[in-house]
Scaffold this motif. Structure first.
Motif, short mmCIF file in Angstrom:
data_model
loop_
_atom_site.label_atom_id
_atom_site.label_comp_id
_atom_site.label_asym_id
_atom_site.label_seq_id
_atom_site.Cartn_x
_atom_site.Cartn_y
_atom_site.Cartn_z
N ASP A 227 0.82 -1.21 0.00
CA ASP A 227 0.00 0.00 0.00
C ASP A 227 0.86 1.26 0.00
O ASP A 227 0.55 2.24 -0.69
CB ASP A 227 -0.95 0.00 1.20
CG ASP A 227 -2.00 -1.10 1.11
OD1 ASP A 227 -2.21 -1.64 0.00
OD2 ASP A 227 -2.60 -1.42 2.16
N ALA B 64 0.92 4.00 -3.06
CA ALA B 64 0.70 5.43 -2.82
C ALA B 64 1.86 6.25 -3.37
O ALA B 64 1.66 7.30 -3.99
CB ALA B 64 0.51 5.70 -1.33
N ASP C 183 1.65 6.26 -7.21
CA ASP C 183 0.54 7.09 -7.66
C ASP C 183 0.88 8.57 -7.57
O ASP C 183 0.62 9.33 -8.51
CB ASP C 183 -0.72 6.79 -6.84
CG ASP C 183 -1.30 5.42 -7.13
OD1 ASP C 183 -0.92 4.80 -8.16
OD2 ASP C 183 -2.13 4.95 -6.32
N GLN C 184 1.48 8.97 -6.44
CA GLN C 184 1.86 10.36 -6.28
C GLN C 184 2.93 10.75 -7.29
O GLN C 184 2.88 11.82 -7.89
CB GLN C 184 2.35 10.62 -4.86
CG GLN C 184 2.63 12.08 -4.57
CD GLN C 184 2.96 12.33 -3.12
OE1 GLN C 184 3.11 11.41 -2.34
NE2 GLN C 184 3.09 13.60 -2.76
#
Length: 133
Positions: free
Chosen positions: A46, A50, A53-54
């Protein structure tokens, strides 16, 4: 029988490398340890998701800033071919779009992890500075 067959028969059977669990508590401990490992890997997955994605959002914003900055430069090069008022209006519109993108990028770079995305944000910023020059 040949000599090879005799050698095969005279070998001792292989020993088991791992012993089987002796009691039910061992299997429960094994299940708990597997569960802990799965939870740890889920947590790390996870975190990496994240991060990626950022990173992708920062890259996309930087690409958009680069494209708009190049359009600003090319618009200003057309100033001799089109009326200056029209060119400046177009440039002002694109410049405000670039500033909006920088506002989005600043939100993405907030916090203690902002330095991680320096290399992804730099190309757009460099192109913007060139467009202002």
């Amino acid at each position: 029988m040949s000599d090879n067959d005799c050698q095969k028969d005279s070998r001792q059977p292989k020993k088991q490398r791992f012993s089987k669990p002796a009691a039910a508590s061992s299997t429960e401990d094994m299940t708990d340890s597997k569960r802990a490992i799965i939870e740890a890997f889920t947590f790390y997955r996870d975190q990496l998701d994240a991060h990626y994605d950022q990173r992708e959002r920062v890259i996309k914003i930087s690409r958009d800033v680069t494209a708009l900055s190049k359009k600003i430069v090319f618009s200003l090069l057309r100033i001799t071919q089109e009326p200056a008022a029209k060119v400046f209006a177009d440039v002002e519109h694109k410049h405000s779009a670039v500033l909006d993108l920088f506002a989005k990028m600043s939100v993405e770079l907030q916090g203690s992890d902002g330095y991680k995305y320096n290399r992804q944000a730099t190309p757009g910023l460099q192109e913007y500075i060139e467009a202002l020059g």
